[in-house]
Design an enzyme around this catalytic site. Structure first.
Site, short mmCIF file in Angstrom:
data_model
loop_
_atom_site.label_atom_id
_atom_site.label_comp_id
_atom_site.label_asym_id
_atom_site.label_seq_id
_atom_site.Cartn_x
_atom_site.Cartn_y
_atom_site.Cartn_z
CG HIS A 74 -2.17 -1.27 1.15
ND1 HIS A 74 -3.23 -0.24 2.22
CD2 HIS A 74 -2.43 -1.89 0.56
CE1 HIS A 74 -3.81 -2.06 1.82
NE2 HIS A 74 -3.33 -2.39 0.49
CE1 TYR A 202 -6.52 3.89 10.31
CE2 TYR A 202 -5.49 4.21 8.29
CZ TYR A 202 -5.08 3.66 9.76
OH TYR A 202 -4.41 2.94 9.78
N PRO A 291 -4.09 0.82 18.57
CG PRO A 291 -6.34 -0.22 17.73
CD PRO A 291 -5.29 -0.41 18.64
CE LYS A 295 4.66 4.05 13.82
NZ LYS A 295 3.98 3.46 12.24
CE1 TYR A 383 -1.99 3.89 9.42
CE2 TYR A 383 0.05 2.78 7.68
CZ TYR A 383 -0.90 2.94 8.43
OH TYR A 383 -1.67 2.34 8.08
#
Length: 390
Positions: A74, A202, A291, A295, A383
């Site tokens: 991704h 998100y 979550p 991580k 990220y």
């Protein structure tokens, strides 16, 4: 009489198995104990967004070839708010990526690799306690599936046995750490459906957060914000889809049969001590994160990369410097990850008691991220993961 080994590793999760793999490549023997069966380890379905550094370690050390062939790369995520989607392009901002590869698949690869290499991997053996932590020969007292007591004496004992760690008691006590519990949780579903999006979504909505994720071309994982005490059977299947649709306005979700439900509580924890004498903690035994920032497993990998190098110099070169420095070195990344996870969580979730000001401030924060090169770059860098070695 106790058995002897160089390193006794408690826990056959990602941290314990990868550590044994990295130690074996350096010629250091280890024994790995886990109270679960191999089937339980390999079939418990868990999330798995892997940072680029994690993927590189798994691939380069031959711990997993499937992570690149089966895992899905991704190059970004979508932040959705005010009914609009905003793509954060990792490749464009930092030249890195993440891989969608569930944790249980990583564990299948690691178990297979370790057994093929002749690893002493013992399933169904429960560690009861660690003794003589401050000596140069700490001991693990455990019980096998038949109730027999087993003692293993090692040069180093590593607690990789998760958030309910037995080893932690020997290092810092059961509750010896900084702790935060969040006032919300995630209601998660697994469903039989094609993906609703190519990348993770998100979503911040007036009704609360939602995450649209994937597991495979046929199975999808989705979450929505809920009360921590929510009963998994509180909703019908139709009600679950209605909630999910309302949380991602402007996105068309692909529906399918829901075959698993769970409620995931949000907690952050960092142990005050990660090492006492020759006993050391890694992974969830040392720290947990919510979550939202993806991580958890990546922090465990970062821990064991540092620890493998420290154990090499300690056990083969008789140099204690890296081993002594390990807790402080590891904490630098741990607290960066704690901050990022906290930041993502608070930016995206509806806070209990929030008023109109709080809601509009949150939208302002999201706009500050998606409309700024610096904002997008910070999110992308955190990220996709910081360097595994400082």
């Amino acid at each position: 009489m106790p058995e002897r080994t160089r390193v006794a590793i408690i826990g056959a999760g990602p941290a314990g198995l990868l550590l044994s793999h990295l130690l074996d490549r350096r010629g250091i023997e280890s024994v790995v104990l886990d109270s679960r069966t191999r089937e339980e380890i390999e079939t418990t379905i868990r999330a798995g967004i892997l940072e680029q550094g994690t993927v590189e370690i798994l691939h380069e050390t031959r711990a997993s070839d499937r992570v690149r062939t089966v895992g899905q790369r991704h190059d970004g995520i979508e932040l959705r708010f005010d009914g609009e989607g905003h793509r954060i392009d990792f490749a464009d901002t930092v030249g890195r990526a993440v891989w969608l590869y569930p944790q249980h698949e990583v564990l299948k690869d690691l178990v297979a690799a370790r057994l093929a290499a002749g690893q002493d991997l013992r399933f169904g053996v429960r560690a009861e306690r660690v003794e003589d932590a401050e000596s140069i020969r700490p001991r693990v007292i455990s019980t096998d599936a038949d109730g027999n007591t087993l003692q293993i004496q090692a040069d180093v004992v590593v607690g990789a046995d998760g958030s309910r760690s037995v080893v932690r008691e020997a290092v810092s006590g059961t509750f010896g750490g900084d702790f935060r519990e969040y006032p919300f949780a995630w209601f998660g579903i697994l469903c039989e459906a094609p993906p609703s999006a190519e990348e993770l979504i998100y979503s911040n909505s007036p009704d609360g957060f939602a995450l649209i994720s994937q597991r495979s071309p046929e199975v999808q994982r989705m979450y929505f914000q809920c009360d921590p005490e929510t009963d998994t059977e509180a909703y019908t299947e139709g009600q679950l889809w209605e909630i999910l649709h309302s949380r991602v306005p402007g996105t068309s979700l692909k529906e399918g049969r829901i075959f698993q439900r769970d409620v995931l509580r949000f907690r952050s924890f960092v142990a005050h001590e990660m090492r006492r004498g020759r006993v050391v903690l890694v992974g969830d035994a040392a720290h947990t994160v919510p979550p939202t920032g993806a991580k958890g497993m990546n922090l465990a990998v970062a821990d064991v990369v540092l620890l493998a190098e420290a154990l090499h110099t300690l056990l083969l070169d008789n140099d204690e410097a890296l081993f002594d420095a390990f807790p402080d070195t590891a904490r630098q990344r741990i607290w960066k990850a704690q901050h990022f996870s906290w930041w993502m969580t608070n930016m995206l979730h509806l806070q209990p008691g929030a008023n109109g000001f709080d809601r509009m401030r949150q939208i302002g924060e999201l706009r500050s991220v998606v409309e700024s090169d610096a904002g997008r770059a910070y999110l992308s860098e955190a990220y996709t993961g910081w360097p595994l070695r400082p």
